[in-house]
Design a protein around this motif. Structure first.
Motif, PDB file in Angstrom:
ATOM      1  N   TYR A 150      56.837 -37.141  41.343  1.00 54.80           N
ATOM      2  CA  TYR A 150      57.196 -38.511  40.981  1.00 54.80           C
ATOM      3  C   TYR A 150      57.675 -38.600  39.542  1.00 54.80           C
ATOM      4  N   CYS A 151      58.491 -37.620  39.136  1.00 51.67           N
ATOM      5  CA  CYS A 151      58.993 -37.665  37.765  1.00 51.67           C
ATOM      6  C   CYS A 151      60.184 -38.602  37.659  1.00 51.67           C
ATOM      7  N   GLY A 152      60.859 -38.853  38.764  1.00 52.50           N
ATOM      8  CA  GLY A 152      61.991 -39.779  38.721  1.00 52.50           C
ATOM      9  C   GLY A 152      63.269 -39.144  38.214  1.00 52.50           C
ATOM     10  N   ARG A 153      63.300 -37.830  38.134  1.00 52.76           N
ATOM     11  CA  ARG A 153      64.484 -37.125  37.656  1.00 52.76           C
ATOM     12  C   ARG A 153      65.658 -37.379  38.613  1.00 52.76           C
ATOM     13  N   CYS A 154      65.380 -37.435  39.893  1.00 52.19           N
ATOM     14  CA  CYS A 154      66.438 -37.652  40.872  1.00 52.19           C
ATOM     15  C   CYS A 154      67.102 -39.010  40.673  1.00 52.19           C
ATOM     16  N   VAL A 155      66.268 -39.989  40.344  1.00 48.00           N
ATOM     17  CA  VAL A 155      66.805 -41.335  40.133  1.00 48.00           C
ATOM     18  C   VAL A 155      67.755 -41.326  38.944  1.00 48.00           C
ATOM     19  N   ASP A 156      67.353 -40.607  37.870  1.00 49.80           N
ATOM     20  CA  ASP A 156      68.188 -40.531  36.683  1.00 49.80           C
ATOM     21  C   ASP A 156      69.545 -39.931  37.014  1.00 49.80           C
ATOM     22  N   LEU A 157      69.525 -38.944  37.883  1.00 49.77           N
ATOM     23  CA  LEU A 157      70.707 -38.124  38.061  1.00 49.77           C
ATOM     24  C   LEU A 157      71.671 -38.663  39.106  1.00 49.77           C
ATOM     25  N   CYS A 158      71.204 -39.458  40.023  1.00 44.41           N
ATOM     26  CA  CYS A 158      72.038 -39.832  41.158  1.00 44.41           C
ATOM     27  C   CYS A 158      73.267 -40.606  40.682  1.00 44.41           C
ATOM     28  N   PRO A 159      74.457 -40.105  40.932  1.00 44.30           N
ATOM     29  CA  PRO A 159      75.657 -40.772  40.426  1.00 44.30           C
ATOM     30  C   PRO A 159      75.930 -42.090  41.131  1.00 44.30           C
ATOM     31  N   GLU A 160      75.400 -42.243  42.338  1.00 46.82           N
ATOM     32  CA  GLU A 160      75.714 -43.429  43.110  1.00 46.82           C
ATOM     33  C   GLU A 160      74.574 -44.432  43.108  1.00 46.82           C
ATOM     34  N   LYS A 161      73.569 -44.132  42.328  1.00 50.40           N
ATOM     35  CA  LYS A 161      72.349 -44.964  42.281  1.00 50.40           C
ATOM     36  C   LYS A 161      71.798 -45.194  43.692  1.00 50.40           C
ATOM     37  N   ALA A 162      71.782 -44.150  44.466  1.00 55.08           N
ATOM     38  CA  ALA A 162      71.314 -44.255  45.850  1.00 55.08           C
ATOM     39  C   ALA A 162      69.810 -44.100  45.956  1.00 55.08           C
ATOM     40  N   ILE A 163      69.197 -43.645  44.865  1.00 58.04           N
ATOM     41  CA  ILE A 163      67.750 -43.422  44.901  1.00 58.04           C
ATOM     42  C   ILE A 163      67.077 -44.456  44.011  1.00 58.04           C
ATOM     43  N   THR A 164      66.009 -45.046  44.503  1.00 53.33           N
ATOM     44  CA  THR A 164      65.212 -45.918  43.651  1.00 53.33           C
ATOM     45  C   THR A 164      63.747 -45.509  43.780  1.00 53.33           C
ATOM     46  N   MET A 165      63.019 -45.735  42.674  1.00 50.41           N
ATOM     47  CA  MET A 165      61.587 -45.461  42.746  1.00 50.41           C
ATOM     48  C   MET A 165      60.927 -46.727  43.284  1.00 50.41           C
ATOM     49  N   SER A 166      60.273 -46.645  44.414  1.00 48.83           N
ATOM     50  CA  SER A 166      59.608 -47.814  44.977  1.00 48.83           C
ATOM     51  C   SER A 166      58.257 -47.974  44.310  1.00 48.83           C
ATOM     52  N   ASP A 167      57.533 -49.027  44.633  1.00 49.45           N
ATOM     53  CA  ASP A 167      56.200 -49.163  44.046  1.00 49.45           C
ATOM     54  C   ASP A 167      55.132 -48.703  45.028  1.00 49.45           C
ATOM     55  N   LYS A 168      55.523 -47.847  45.951  1.00 48.68           N
ATOM     56  CA  LYS A 168      54.578 -47.399  46.964  1.00 48.68           C
ATOM     57  C   LYS A 168      53.769 -46.234  46.421  1.00 48.68           C
ATOM     58  N   PHE A 169      52.480 -46.365  46.375  1.00 48.72           N
ATOM     59  CA  PHE A 169      51.679 -45.233  45.887  1.00 48.72           C
ATOM     60  C   PHE A 169      50.524 -44.877  46.811  1.00 48.72           C
ATOM     61  N   GLU A 170      50.293 -45.685  47.803  1.00 51.51           N
ATOM     62  CA  GLU A 170      49.202 -45.332  48.729  1.00 51.51           C
ATOM     63  C   GLU A 170      49.783 -44.483  49.833  1.00 51.51           C
ATOM     64  N   LEU A 171      49.738 -43.174  49.615  1.00 53.43           N
ATOM     65  CA  LEU A 171      50.509 -42.293  50.483  1.00 53.43           C
ATOM     66  C   LEU A 171      49.634 -41.447  51.391  1.00 53.43           C
ATOM     67  N   ALA A 172      48.333 -41.649  51.331  1.00 51.66           N
ATOM     68  CA  ALA A 172      47.458 -40.794  52.119  1.00 51.66           C
ATOM     69  C   ALA A 172      47.755 -40.979  53.598  1.00 51.66           C
ATOM     70  N   THR A 173      47.795 -39.909  54.309  1.00 52.23           N
ATOM     71  CA  THR A 173      48.140 -39.979  55.717  1.00 52.23           C
ATOM     72  C   THR A 173      47.557 -38.775  56.433  1.00 52.23           C
ATOM     73  N   ASP A 174      47.389 -38.907  57.737  1.00 48.44           N
ATOM     74  CA  ASP A 174      46.942 -37.733  58.479  1.00 48.44           C
ATOM     75  C   ASP A 174      48.121 -37.077  59.178  1.00 48.44           C
ATOM     76  N   ASN A 175      49.285 -37.637  58.989  1.00 48.36           N
ATOM     77  CA  ASN A 175      50.456 -37.045  59.619  1.00 48.36           C
ATOM     78  C   ASN A 175      51.425 -36.618  58.537  1.00 48.36           C
ATOM     79  N   ARG A 176      51.716 -35.362  58.496  1.00 46.31           N
ATOM     80  CA  ARG A 176      52.558 -34.831  57.447  1.00 46.31           C
ATOM     81  C   ARG A 176      53.959 -35.408  57.506  1.00 46.31           C
TER      82      ARG A 176
END
Lengths: 635, 299, 560, 181
Positions: free
Chosen positions: D81-107
């Motif tokens: 979650y460094c956000g490097r991809c967001v910085d680099l994307c030329p088309e601004k296609a990536i955004t960092m969402s505010d989702k942080f509860e990621l625990a899951t039993d399904n990979r």
């Protein structure tokens, strides 16, 4: 069987065993079997005689022994009967135990052992029966002292046991001198006077003479019983070097002859001395010295790593309890009020009860210790651990006897300590000395617990022996188990049938003449006031339920244990066995187990002033392991 | 009634003890600015522990017997006491000595279990627990003995009521001593030294888990409640004996108040070291000796 | 800069032919190459001049035929100078003289070289395995170039580390790797006599993640800051800033002043929350959980502030080579000031409540005592040294970023015990607040956040950067390499230096004090270990069920 | 003194009140600018692989599965979650969402897959390949000195680690929908 018949038959059997040991010196098997048989026989005769002395068939056997020009008085009354009974039980168990324990001894040592043992027992019988402070006393004392010197010295095949044995003999002889001289310092003393006569003569002596007489005898018998600081000189050394069945006799009965002597002096001779005897002074002296002894002996025991030394120091402490109770009963007696006089009798009863109890469970503990020594070859608690699996029977016996000596509820130690301490508190509710000494006694019970948690926990339950003992550890032979089981049964009966024993004690005291408290122990007299003062009605013969007070507590605990067991299994969880968890990196090994020298280190430091800090472990491999248990400061 | 009283005793302590732990945890949490677990959490914990695997690291029977013995001897203690002044059938077969020794027995079995596990942390814990027992038992004993001295009787109920008989110096001194020792009796900070979680990982209990540990926890809960109860009945015994249920209610209220105190002190102190604690206990022993001395003199 | 010239002349004169060369570098660094045989002599000369030993670095040079190199660095704290001594040995005989007999603090660095590069050291007192796991096969040196970064030798079971025998009369209490007083895995084999500690052996590096190897093989210059930040869970920024500074120094890049100020703000925020965290942990370690909860309650404001500033509570991701990624604008500056005000107020009241608490004194005073001489001998750093009367602080001694422009005090006390470290850390909290306020006021209003790196970074250049982490001075050594990635990147976390002295601090203390003494250096075990192997692209992730976990955890340990 | 200290401590504690949240029942929204789980907008993504090549943790994979379909796979299990991809994307296609509860039993819940239709090159008949037609040229990268093509060939490509099994259909699987007319 009459008292005298038992007495003589037992002496006869002892001499037979002596003779066989002399004749068949070359045949170890014969010596061992004959010695065991004859000494056992002698003990049985002695027991029969003692029982009739206690039950008072006829009257106390009182007669003179004539050896040409020399003659000395013999008195076998209820009190001697009681101690003789203890002697016969311990003698029997020890000798059966010895027959297996001495299997490894070479013939020469075996012969000496079986020569000394009957003499030693004969000496003890003498000490408990002769009624003078002259020739008879000297004779039996020397028999006892010299034979036991050899027994202590033969405890180990190497030279290490020589020094403790010599120290032991030295102190015994000094002790003898003290006791003998006390009589000679009495006014108008004639050689061969019986104790009663000496007492009467004391009644006409000056105060200084009386003071000297009683002080010398207190020191003399106190030394033998292990009174602080005298006991510390010889007890630990002698007990830890003598072979354990002998130590069992030394702790079980030899110390008790000291107690016997004290009772004779302070409760029989004192009565004869009448008004000249100051019960207040001597009660206080006994209470203070007893309290000191019980506290210091027990604290010192806590510091030991050699379990035989631990048992030795702890027997000093336990004798301290008896002496403290004797003193406190004297004081209570002196207080005048009738109710408190009854309490004095109760405390006295407690002291006698504790003598019996201690004789039984301390012998048992020494025999357990002997079994440990036999199986593992080491006396060092630091090297033991986890023996419960290898020696299950000895383990259970060790647990029960530790439990008893620690005075936990529903054990024999509890009954006698309860009698002594609660009696003491009730009697001494207006006396600071009695209250404080009672508190010290209670306080010390926790130390006793600490000693035996350590002894049982580190030798039997914990781990360690598998790495530190090179040979294979096995349970001891059956012949070594039988005497222990026998003692355990007696110990249990003392816990759960106190009424039987209290009756026995009362009877024996009723059949002792010239007793300070005589008349107090008739059944009627005791039952009348008990219900009012003491809640635990162990004296009340009419109420069967009440007569078995400790049994009720046991019953409660057992029922609750079943409840707890049901609770534990209520959810039906499975049991999984895993190795001990040590934070995940190391496995359990000889370096990271918690050993004895680490136990209670801060407490040892706080109580450095009680002495006994030098922890000496003389191992069978001859090495001398020593370190300081608690010095004042870290270096 | 005398038979029923046995069961009332049992039910009172068994049912209420975990709740009091819940109170303690909630209060501690509030002092630490936390939400804290719900009050019924200890019951759930016990149930959860009962359902867990019973992990045993030692093959000898002492290890399995220890939790049973600890639990049963603690229960025996609470069976014998006169709850709300009502003696039961069993009260008569015991006296103060029995009570003191039974309490010690409970500690003793924890030690045996700890040593049986063979774990060095349990060893350290056992050693500390034993030192604590040695130094604290006299304080408890002397509190009871003060009652015995004052009431001239060794039975439990008269000794307990005897402490507050006359509010002399000895009463106040002993009250102070008991309060000072209370944290140690209930093994909370600053005196939870034998269990010290950060250094020796709950000490004697390190090898225990599941139902065995549930028994130990339950024992500890009951022990805490017992010591609080003892204080209430022996020192705060102002209410004249009357209605049994009213008295029981008042005693419960007293216990609750005491638990508030225990929680507050526990949450505002670091844990002492055992050598520091022993010095402190020595002071308590001396003070209680003085109190006994005063009591004997009738002050 | 007189000192630099003076030292160079001195070394030249003393070493004569053994002085091979020197490298051009900034005015605060002196890079010298000396002959292998003169290493100890050089060290002695430098130590006599008052140097403090920092770290030893070993590497295998990829080209140039010089074989294996060993670098020792020495700091002259009063002269703002660091001397970097490099020496070479041929590949077939990598033998060096050990500095450990004269500088005990060099022991670990050298053992690390033995493990990772196969060096041999003459006269090393205890050349035991340090970094590699117990079952790592002999003869494979992970930092050599021919060893791939994702090499996973098969696990073996019956290999155990030979722990020392306890001294007679003592027994071992094993602490760790899983122990509640250690929040990260490390193993202390503590020798106790009763409750007294009579010594201890440390076996750590259980979380060796191979980050340095990763940076040298897999990552590019600008990937590394994000990995560097994850060296430590608490002082991540320290490592990323440190790395970025080292690369910038090697490449000769000067970043904008505004970016430097923003870096300082982040570093000081980190110090603030780290010290509050420590205070809480210290409370917990002496069994005082209320201090723990209250200190962390105060700390939480800073965490939330960091979340608003950077987008995350802890891993800020602010730093890249060439500058920073996010701005601190007016609005955010106001936010910071507001939070600092509240934290200062709360901290003052907390301090008042605990600073005179006798019960806390009881557990901390005189505990873990180490004299100033011993502290100097072991090259202690950070609050641990400052609690023992040694006034060292890299922010003052070797100014970096914007610290040369800021005014602040370095709190020093001479208690020499755990209490001293507590006092120093509490005072530093106020200093950190002060520094952040100054930053916000002095920060240039404009300037690029990050600058473009146009030219490739030349290879073969050395650079050394120091940053004062909350726990002490962190040292990063970078040797630039080909292909847009460093050839060698060595991280010396503060705990690396302080942990070596812990056995000395534990001596003759009580077992109950073990947690707080170890805690007093604020150990950051993962920083020290630097190191869960990041297995790039390893997709074989399996969901472990309970039975399997149990099988692994129990069988691997005990049935082997 | 002792009592005074303790009272002060109590006062601090009680003044603060309860500060912990009743968490799972009482959500705490993330602040603006929070770096949560990155989200791809497949309508904007041009499949340039800039994010894949500069992800420090190498959690983004790109692979052509046929002539015209390119798959982007993001695996957040190892994401830092460094956000490097967001910085680099030329088309601004990536955004960092505010989702942080990621625990899951399904990979599979942790992966995002994007199917991209790529243009076929009129001249060579292949779809645009990042190795040849460098879309990175369009990136304006602050603080980033992008690599020469030679250099980048040496860097181990994360795309080579791509495994088709990971492409199971999940809720997060995105593919272009037919534009409604």
């Amino acid at each position: 069987m009459s008292v005298l018949a038992g007495f003589y038959l037992s002496l006869l059997s002892l001499s037979l065993s002596l003779i066989t040991a002399l004749i068949f010196g070359r045949k170890p098997e014969v010596v061992r079997v004959a010695g065991t048989l004859f000494i056992s026989l002698s003990c049985i005769f002695l027991a029969l005689g003692a029982i009739s002395a206690i039950t008072g068939e006829g009257h106390p056997a009182e007669f003179e022994v004539n050896l040409g020009i020399f003659h000395f008085p013999i008195l076998i009354d209820g009190l001697s009967g009681l101690f003789l009974l203890l002697l016969s039980i311990l003698g029997l168990t020890s000798v059966i135990y010895s027959s297996a324990f001495t299997k490894k001894n070479e013939p020469g040592r075996l012969q000496k052992y079986y020569l000394a043992l009957p003499v030693f027992i004969a000496g003890l019988i003498g000490l408990l029966t002769v009624d003078d402070l002259g020739l008879g006393f000297t004779l039996s004392w020397q028999l006892m002292a010299i034979s036991s010197y050899f027994l202590v010295r033969m405890g180990r095949p190497d030279k290490i046991s020589v020094r403790p044995a010599r120290v032991y003999l030295l102190f015994m002889e000094a002790d003898w001198l003290m006791i003998i001289s006390s009589a000679f310092l009495t006014k108008n003393y004639q050689f061969g006077d019986s104790l009663a006569v000496i007492g009467e003569k004391l009644a006409h002596s000056g105060r200084i003479e009386i003071l000297i007489f009683f002080s010398l005898l207190l020191a003399g018998f106190g030394l033998k019983a292990g009174l602080f600081p005298l006991g510390q000189f010889w007890i630990p050394g002698a007990y830890s070097t003598a072979s354990p069945p002998v130590s069992a006799l030394l702790a079980g009965i030899l110390e008790k002859t000291g107690v016997f002597g004290l009772i004779r002096i302070f409760f029989f001779v004192a009565k004869e001395a009448g008004a000249n005897f100051n019960p207040d002074l001597w009660g206080k002296v006994l209470v203070i010295s007893g309290t000191l002894t019980l506290f210091i002996g027990t604290v010192q025991a806590m510091k030991q790593s050699d379990y035989l030394r631990l048992l030795g120091y702890s027997s000093i402490g336990q004798v301290g309890y008896i002496i403290f109770a004797l003193g406190s009963s004297l004081l209570a007696w002196n207080s005048g009020s009738q109710a408190i006089r009854h309490l004095a009798a109760v405390i006295f009863l407690g002291a006698l009860y504790h003598s019996l109890n201690h004789g039984i469970f301390k012998s048992l503990l020494f025999l357990v210790g002997g079994s440990l020594l036999y199986s593992t070859g080491t006396r060092d608690l630091n090297r033991l651990g986890g023996l419960l699996a290898a020696m299950p029977v000895t383990g259970i016996l060790a647990a029960l006897s530790s439990y008893s000596i620690a005075g936990m509820p529903a054990s024999s130690g509890f009954v006698s300590k309860w009698l002594m301490i609660s009696g003491n508190f009730l009697a001494g509710r207006n006396s600071l000395l009695l209250t404080f000494s009672g508190i010290v006694a209670l306080f010390t019970a926790a130390f006793t617990l600490a000693c035996y948690v350590k002894f049982f926990g580190l030798a039997f339950t914990s781990v360690g022996a598998q790495w530190k003992i090179k040979k294979e550890i096995k349970e001891v032979p059956t012949l070594m188990l039988i005497p222990k089981i026998l003692l355990m049964l007696i110990c249990l009966s003392q816990a759960f049938m106190p009424l039987v024993y209290v009756n026995l004690l009362s009877k024996s005291l009723n059949h002792s003449e010239d007793f300070l408290f005589s008349g107090m122990f008739t059944g009627h007299n005791l039952t009348n006031f008990k219900a009012e003062v003491l809640s635990l009605k162990i004296f009340d013969g009419r109420n069967l339920l009440a007569a078995t007070g400790p049994l009720i507590i046991l019953l409660i605990i057992v029922v609750l244990i079943f409840l707890a067991r049901w609770f534990r299994q209520s959810a039906g969880s499975a049991e999984v066995t895993v190795p001990v968890w040590l934070c995940g990196y190391q496995d359990l090994n000889q370096d990271n187990i918690y050993v004895d020298r680490n136990m209670f280190s801060d407490l040892k430091k706080i109580f450095w002033w009680t002495g006994g800090n030098k922890v000496i472990v003389v191992d069978d491999e001859g090495e001398l392991a020593g370190c300081n248990a608690g010095t004042k400061k870290d270096e | 009634m005398k038979v029923a009283a046995i069961f009332i005793n049992l039910a009172y302590f068994l049912l209420l003890a975990p709740f009091l732990e819940g109170v303690m945890r909630k209060l501690t949490a509030r002092i630490q600015s936390r939400q804290g677990p719900p009050l019924y959490q200890p019951y759930l914990d016990l149930l959860k522990l009962l359902g867990k695997e019973n992990i045993v690291s030692s093959k000898n029977w002492a290890f399995r017997l220890a939790p049973l013995l600890a639990f049963s001897s603690m229960l025996a203690v609470v069976l014998l006491v006169p709850l709300a002044g009502a003696e039961n059938l069993l009260s008569h077969s015991s006296d103060l000595m029995t009570l003191i020794y039974l309490l010690t027995l409970s500690g003793f079995s924890i030690l045996v279990g700890a040593l049986a596990s063979g774990n060095p942390f349990a060893g350290v814990g056992a050693s500390r627990e034993m030192m604590t027992i040695i130094m604290l038992e006299p304080v408890l004993a002397m509190t009871l003995i003060l009652g015995a001295v004052k009431s001239e009787s060794f039975t439990i109920s008269s000794a307990l009521s005897g402490i507050g008989r006359n509010h002399g110096f000895s009463y106040f001194l002993m009250l102070v001593v008991y309060l000072l020792a209370l944290q140690a009796f209930v093994s909370r900070q600053p005196f939870d030294i034998p269990e010290a979680e950060v250094e020796i990982l709950e000490g004697p209990y390190v090898e225990y888990s599941g139902p065995n540990y549930a028994l130990f926890r339950y024992t500890l809960n009951i022990k805490r409640m017992f010591y609080a109860w003892l204080f209430v009945v022996s020192f705060l015994n102002f209410v004249p004996s009357g209605n049994f249920w009213l008295k029981l209610l008042l005693e419960t209220a007293g216990i609750l108040i005491l638990f508030v105190l225990i929680s507050v002190i526990g949450a505002t102190h670091p844990r002492f070291r055992i050598d520091q604690a022993i010095k402190y206990y020595t002071l308590l022993v001396v003070l209680s000796l003085i109190a006994i001395g005063l009591g004997v003199k009738g002050w | 800069m007189a000192k630099k010239e003076e030292l160079r002349e001195l070394l030249k004169a003393e070493l004569k032919d053994d002085f091979i060369g020197e490298e051009l570098a900034g005015e605060r660094r002196l890079f010298v190459d000396v002959h292998n045989r003169a290493l100890v002599k050089t060290a002695e000369i430098l130590m006599k001049q008052g140097a403090r030993y920092q770290v030893g670095v070993g590497y295998e040079s990829r080209k140039g035929g010089r074989g294996l190199a060993l670098v020792h660095t020495f700091a002259f704290d009063n002269d703002a100078l660091i001397v970097i001594v490099r020496t070479f040995a041929p590949e077939d005989n990598p033998e060096f003289d050990s500095l450990t007999p004269i500088i005990p603090g060099a022991g670990w660095s050298e053992r690390e070289c033995i493990d990772l590069l196969g060096f041999r050291f003459k006269n090393h007192p205890g050349p035991k395995r340090l970094v590699l796991s117990d079952d790592w096969p002999e003869g494979i040196y992970p930092l050599r170039h021919d060893v791939p970064h994702d090499l996973m030798p098969p696990a073996t079971r019956d290999v155990v580390f030979r722990l020392e025998q306890p001294p007679p009369g003592t027994s071992i209490v094993p602490f760790g790797p899983f122990h509640s007083s250690l929040h990260e895995p490390a193993h202390f084999s503590v020798y106790v006599d009763g409750e007294n500690i009579k010594g201890c052996e440390y076996r750590g590096f259980m979380t060796h993640r191979g980050i340095e190897k990763l940076a040298q093989t897999e990552l590019t210059y600008n990937d590394v800051p994000f990995v560097a930040e994850r060296i430590c869970g608490i002082c991540g920024s320290v490592h990323s800033v440190n790395y970025a500074q080292a690369v910038e120094a090697a490449a000769g890049i000067k970043i904008s002043r505004r970016a430097e100020f923003i870096r300082v703000v982040m570093l000081e925020l980190e110090r603030l929350h780290s010290h509050l965290l420590w205070l809480g942990v210290a409370g917990h370690l002496i069994g005082f959980d209320t201090v723990f909860m209250q200190a962390w309650r105060i700390r939480e404001r800073i965490m939330w502030l960091a979340e608003r500033l950077t987008g995350n509570r802890k891993t800020y991701g602010m730093v890249i080579v060439g500058g920073v990624r996010r701005d601190i604008n007016k609005e955010k500056a106001e936010d910071i000031k507001q939070v600092l005000k509240e934290v200062e107020r709360e901290m003052l009241s907390l301090e008042k409540a605990i600073i005179n608490d006798k019960t806390i004194h009881k557990r901390t005073r005189g505990v873990g005592y180490l004299s100033k001489e011993d502290a100097l001998k072991w090259n202690l750093i950070g609050p641990v040294a400052r609690a023992r009367g040694i006034a060292i602080d890299a922010r003052k001694d070797h100014p970096y970023a914007a610290y040369d422009e800021l005014e602040f005090e370095v709190p020093v006390v001479d208690y020499g015990d755990v209490w001293g470290t507590l006092v120093v850390r509490v005072k530093e909290v106020y200093e950190a607040i002060n520094i952040i306020r100054q930053c916000l006021n002095k920060m240039p209003a404009d300037g690029p956040l990050a600058i473009d790196l146009d030219a490739p970074i030349p290879s073969g250049r050395q650079a050394l950067s120091v940053v004062e982490a909350p726990r002490g001075e962190a040292v990063h050594y970078v040797l630039t390499g080909e292909e847009n990635k460093p050839e060698r990147w060595r991280v010396r976390a503060p705990t690396y230096a302080n942990l070596q002295a812990v056995p000395e601090m534990l001596m003759n203390n009580k077992l109950a004090d073990f947690p707080i003494i170890v805690g007093s250096i604020d150990p950051c075990i993962s920083c020290t270990d630097r190191v869960v192997v990041i297995e790039i692209g390893l997709q074989k992730i399996k969901v472990m069920r309970k039975e399997e976990l149990e099988t692994i955890s129990r069988k691997m340990r005990f049935e082997g | 003194m002792w009592l005074w200290n303790k009272l002060k401590q109590l006062a601090i504690s009680l003044r603060a009140g309860v500060v912990t949240l009743h968490y799972p029942f009482e959500p705490r929204p993330a602040p603006a600018g929070f770096r949560g789980q990155p989200v791809w907008d497949h309508t904007k993504c041009i499949g340039c692989a800039g994010c894949a090549n500069h992800c420090p943790a190498r959690t983004i994979f790109l692979r052509d599965i046929c002539q015209e379909v390119r798959i982007l796979l993001y695996d957040s299990a190892r994401c830092t979650y460094c956000g490097r991809c967001v910085d680099l994307c030329p088309e601004k296609a990536i955004t960092m969402s505010d989702k942080f509860e990621l625990a899951t039993d399904n990979r599979q819940d942790l992966t995002q897959a994007i199917e991209l239709f790529m243009m076929t090159c009129q001249r060579c008949g292949r779809c645009y390949d990042l190795e040849i037609k460098n879309y990175i040229d369009r990136l304006t990268l602050l603080g980033y000195r992008y690599d020469s093509l030679e250099v980048r060939k040496v860097i181990k490509k994360s795309t080579s680690e791509f495994q088709p099994e990971m492409l199971e259909k999940t809720a997060t699987y995105q593919r272009p929908e037919r534009l409604e007319k």
